[in-house]
Design a protein around this motif. Structure first.
Motif, PDB file in Angstrom:
ATOM      1  N   UNK A  87      10.133   9.855   7.961  1.00 12.76           N
ATOM      2  CA  UNK A  87      10.096  11.275   7.632  1.00 12.76           C
ATOM      3  C   UNK A  87       8.762  11.881   8.067  1.00 12.76           C
ATOM      4  N   UNK A  88       7.682  11.148   7.872  1.00 13.90           N
ATOM      5  CA  UNK A  88       6.368  11.620   8.330  1.00 13.90           C
ATOM      6  C   UNK A  88       6.374  11.812   9.841  1.00 13.90           C
ATOM      7  N   UNK A  89       6.948  10.850  10.554  1.00 17.12           N
ATOM      8  CA  UNK A  89       7.011  10.940  12.016  1.00 17.12           C
ATOM      9  C   UNK A  89       7.915  12.086  12.449  1.00 17.12           C
ATOM     10  N   UNK A  90       9.044  12.254  11.767  1.00 21.58           N
ATOM     11  CA  UNK A  90      10.019  13.277  12.150  1.00 21.58           C
ATOM     12  C   UNK A  90       9.403  14.671  12.152  1.00 21.58           C
ATOM     13  N   UNK A  91       8.506  14.932  11.207  1.00 20.94           N
ATOM     14  CA  UNK A  91       7.946  16.273  11.091  1.00 20.94           C
ATOM     15  C   UNK A  91       6.697  16.485  11.947  1.00 20.94           C
ATOM     16  N   UNK A 120      -5.179  13.999   9.366  1.00 19.95           N
ATOM     17  CA  UNK A 120      -4.906  14.796   8.167  1.00 19.95           C
ATOM     18  C   UNK A 120      -3.539  14.472   7.582  1.00 19.95           C
ATOM     19  N   UNK A 121      -2.614  13.982   8.429  1.00 17.83           N
ATOM     20  CA  UNK A 121      -1.271  13.620   7.964  1.00 17.83           C
ATOM     21  C   UNK A 121      -1.178  12.148   7.569  1.00 17.83           C
ATOM     22  N   UNK A 122      -2.313  11.477   7.476  1.00 19.47           N
ATOM     23  CA  UNK A 122      -2.404  10.095   6.975  1.00 19.47           C
ATOM     24  C   UNK A 122      -1.873   9.052   7.953  1.00 19.47           C
ATOM     25  N   UNK A 123      -1.784   9.379   9.247  1.00 17.93           N
ATOM     26  CA  UNK A 123      -1.397   8.363  10.224  1.00 17.93           C
ATOM     27  C   UNK A 123      -2.581   7.450  10.549  1.00 17.93           C
ATOM     28  N   UNK A 157     -16.774   0.603   8.772  1.00 22.16           N
ATOM     29  CA  UNK A 157     -17.615   1.456   9.617  1.00 22.16           C
ATOM     30  C   UNK A 157     -17.085   2.885   9.544  1.00 22.16           C
ATOM     31  N   UNK A 158     -17.831   3.773   8.934  1.00 20.17           N
ATOM     32  CA  UNK A 158     -17.388   5.154   8.716  1.00 20.17           C
ATOM     33  C   UNK A 158     -17.206   5.932  10.011  1.00 20.17           C
ATOM     34  N   UNK A 159     -17.751   5.421  11.115  1.00 27.20           N
ATOM     35  CA  UNK A 159     -17.593   6.121  12.394  1.00 27.20           C
ATOM     36  C   UNK A 159     -16.293   5.738  13.100  1.00 27.20           C
ATOM     37  N   UNK A 160     -15.544   4.797  12.519  1.00 25.63           N
ATOM     38  CA  UNK A 160     -14.329   4.308  13.164  1.00 25.63           C
ATOM     39  C   UNK A 160     -13.111   4.522  12.260  1.00 25.63           C
ATOM     40  N   UNK A 161     -11.947   4.329  12.866  1.00 25.68           N
ATOM     41  CA  UNK A 161     -10.677   4.540  12.172  1.00 25.68           C
ATOM     42  C   UNK A 161      -9.787   3.322  12.361  1.00 25.68           C
ATOM     43  N   UNK A 162      -8.788   3.204  11.484  1.00 22.71           N
ATOM     44  CA  UNK A 162      -7.787   2.155  11.596  1.00 22.71           C
ATOM     45  C   UNK A 162      -6.419   2.762  11.275  1.00 22.71           C
ATOM     46  N   UNK A 163      -5.366   2.030  11.631  1.00 24.36           N
ATOM     47  CA  UNK A 163      -4.014   2.372  11.215  1.00 24.36           C
ATOM     48  C   UNK A 163      -3.579   1.353  10.174  1.00 24.36           C
ATOM     49  N   UNK A 164      -2.985   1.834   9.089  1.00 20.89           N
ATOM     50  CA  UNK A 164      -2.426   0.900   8.125  1.00 20.89           C
ATOM     51  C   UNK A 164      -1.360   0.067   8.833  1.00 20.89           C
ATOM     52  N   UNK A 165      -1.188  -1.178   8.389  1.00 26.24           N
ATOM     53  CA  UNK A 165      -0.244  -2.072   9.055  1.00 26.24           C
ATOM     54  C   UNK A 165       1.163  -1.480   9.137  1.00 26.24           C
ATOM     55  N   UNK A 166       1.591  -0.795   8.076  1.00 28.77           N
ATOM     56  CA  UNK A 166       2.936  -0.212   8.104  1.00 28.77           C
ATOM     57  C   UNK A 166       3.016   0.952   9.085  1.00 28.77           C
ATOM     58  N   UNK A 167       1.944   1.725   9.206  1.00 29.21           N
ATOM     59  CA  UNK A 167       1.914   2.780  10.223  1.00 29.21           C
ATOM     60  C   UNK A 167       1.919   2.164  11.624  1.00 29.21           C
ATOM     61  N   UNK A 168       1.243   1.034  11.750  1.00 28.26           N
ATOM     62  CA  UNK A 168       1.249   0.324  13.029  1.00 28.26           C
ATOM     63  C   UNK A 168       2.654  -0.157  13.366  1.00 28.26           C
TER      64      UNK A 168
END
Length: 541
Positions: free
Chosen positions: A350-354, A412-415, A422-433
């Motif tokens: 649903x998150x992806x659909x929108x 902002x949509x939590x993807x 490291x606050x300068x970097x980002x990751x994807x949660x495993x389920x989002x991955x």
């Protein structure tokens, strides 16, 4: 091959043809530059259009015409099959899934949210000056992190007796002002059936709230239409100063649209708390002494759930019916495939659909990022730019600025999430991955996931994006799989450490690399290269 892949392959093939044509149009200009100076650009022109004689262009156009005819036939075939199957509304099944209405009552003892609850309660009891009598406090987080559970904890806390009126409304993706106003009114007056007009509902709700300090929870809000919110919130202005509205949402922009004075970002729970949630549901809340071999599985279970309470609850509920010696086999599969009752995939879909269409392609591209891989914003933006995924209207902003907007919208949509290391970097949660891989299908792959111990290769021949984690020495036995993917656009070498020297076989750089004629992203960063193909290294070739 799935029909979805057929259509998507067709779209990529059309892009490839357009790229070929654009390259051929540039050839005369680059030839002039080459004649005037030793230009490196000439040596980088793809070999698909070699030759500068007058007949070369005619031969190129003859081949191109043949490819266009083949594309046209495939398009007609897909269109014919679509009509035969009556597929007039592709993708509608995603919207048809509806989440069950949420409840303010938790489904058991809530673990790991005491501090979060304390902070939200403090925000609700704080008196603040503003132009309106109510304040919006938002709880923001990815699907399954426990936003509804936390808001329910707060809603039922004794400190909320501070409010004269308390209302809980499950919103979901249908932000219907009439339905929501009626639901609030019915919760307060137990009667909302004696009116027909929306204005009557609003007037009565305004009367009921006048002079009363209220707490209203709007759970799971998706609305991005300010006009709808402006219309719905009108009666709330009649409440007493200090009234509060809790909004739970996956999108921080939704919270800002509703005027949230505080956007509380709900993080995943700790590994210990995640394990406790799992045990709570795996053993039906019984005080059962853990079997000796359970500690061995704990690390795998915690890693699979990765701090997401919904994942821990789902996995615990599924493994409850399995013998413990069967658990390890189950842990090897995707979490959402383990139970027909799991609502994890529909929540994520649903998150992806929108997502807007341009962000869907950017997110699908992220399927090549390994799990737990930390990346910087600029790194991902440059990859999107090279792949042509950023749409730039004429006279618009700079490409990198647009890319930054894309990135921040997905964040902002939590993807994406901020890295804890490291606050300068980002990751994807495993389920989002996992979701990104599901969306990408066969167009993207990570080499480690596609080549087995016997060097068997499960790579789709028309895959477009790829990545791999480099070893000490990357030989042809490992990288030979890339020779089977002739339409590849991204060859992305990733590394887990820069502490040691890395080497790549010359067979790959001198032979296989030249076969990848559609590359837009090529990364050999970090390798100790000793030799490159002449066409890359020699500007006069």
């Amino acid at each position: 091959m799935p029909r979805r892949s057929n259509l998507r392959d067709l779209a990529y093939d059309v892009e490839d043809i357009l790229d070929k044509f654009s390259t051929e149009l540039l050839r005369p200009k680059i030839e002039k530059l080459h004649q005037a100076s030793t230009s490196k650009a000439w040596s980088l022109i793809p070999t698909c259009c070699t030759g500068s004689s007058p007949n070369a262009f005619g031969w190129f156009m003859f081949n191109l015409d043949s490819e266009i005819n083949e594309i046209t036939e495939r398009l007609l075939d897909i269109s014919r099959r679509k009509n035969e199957l009556g597929l007039n509304d592709i993708g509608g099944s995603v919207v048809e899934w509806k989440r069950l209405p949420s409840s303010s009552l938790p489904d058991g003892h809530v673990i790991g949210r005491d501090q979060d609850k304390k902070k939200i309660v403090e925000l609700l009891l704080r008196d603040e000056q503003s132009l309106v009598n109510y304040h919006v406090v938002s709880i923001v987080g990815m699907p399954g992190v426990g936003k509804t559970t936390l808001s329910g904890l707060v809603f039922n806390d004794d400190a909320m007796k501070h409010f004269d009126i308390k209302v809980w409304v499950s919103v979901s993706n249908d932000f219907n002002c009439v339905r929501l106003t009626k639901a609030i009114l019915k919760s307060v007056t137990l009667n909302s059936e004696r009116f027909d007009e929306f204005s009557d509902f609003q007037n009565l709700l305004s009367e009921v709230l006048t002079g009363k300090k209220f707490l209203i929870v709007l759970d799971d809000v998706w609305n991005t239409n300010y006009g709808l919110w402006a219309t719905m919130q009108t009666p709330f202005r009649a409440g007493a100063p200090g009234s509060k509205i809790i909004v739970t949402t996956r999108d921080v922009n939704v919270a800002k649209l509703m005027g949230a004075v505080e956007c509380y970002n709900l993080e995943c729970v700790s590994d210990d708390d995640c394990w406790k949630v799992f045990v709570q549901h795996a053993f039906l809340n019984r005080n059962t002494s853990e079997p000796s071999n359970l500690e061995f599985l704990r690390e795998k279970i915690v890693a699979k759930c990765n701090g997401l309470p919904l994942a821990a609850r789902t996995l615990g509920g599924f493994l409850r019916f399995k013998e413990i010696d069967q658990w390890e086999d189950v842990l090897g599969s995707k979490l959402w495939t383990q139970s027909n009752q799991s609502n994890i995939l529909p929540l994520l879909r649903l998150s992806y659909h929108y997502l807007p269409s341009h962000l869907k392609r950017c997110f699908a591209y992220c399927s090549i990022l390994p799990k737990a891989y930390e990346f910087k914003e600029r790194q991902l933006i440059l990859l999107w730019m090279a792949e042509g995924l950023i749409q730039q209207p004429e006279g618009s902003k700079q490409m990198e600025d647009l890319g930054s907007e894309y990135f921040n919208e997905l964040y902002s949509r939590s993807f994406f999430q901020k890295s804890r290391k490291d606050e300068t970097k980002y990751v994807m949660h495993d389920l989002m991955n996992d979701l990104a891989q599901w969306v990408a299908g066969d167009i993207g792959f990570r080499l480690e996931d596609k080549v087995d111990n016997n060097n068997g290769c499960g790579i789709f021949p028309k895959a477009r994006y790829s990545s791999y984690i480099s070893a000490k020495f990357d030989g042809i036995q490992r990288l030979g799989a890339f020779s089977k993917v002739k339409y590849l656009r991204t060859f992305l070498r990733l590394t887990e450490s820069y502490d040691e020297e890395k080497y790549i076989t010359t067979t790959f750089t001198l032979c296989t690399l030249l076969k990848l004629r559609y590359l837009r992203v090529l990364s050999l960063n970090g390798y100790m290269l000793t030799k490159l193909p002449i066409r890359v290294s020699d500007p006069n070739s």
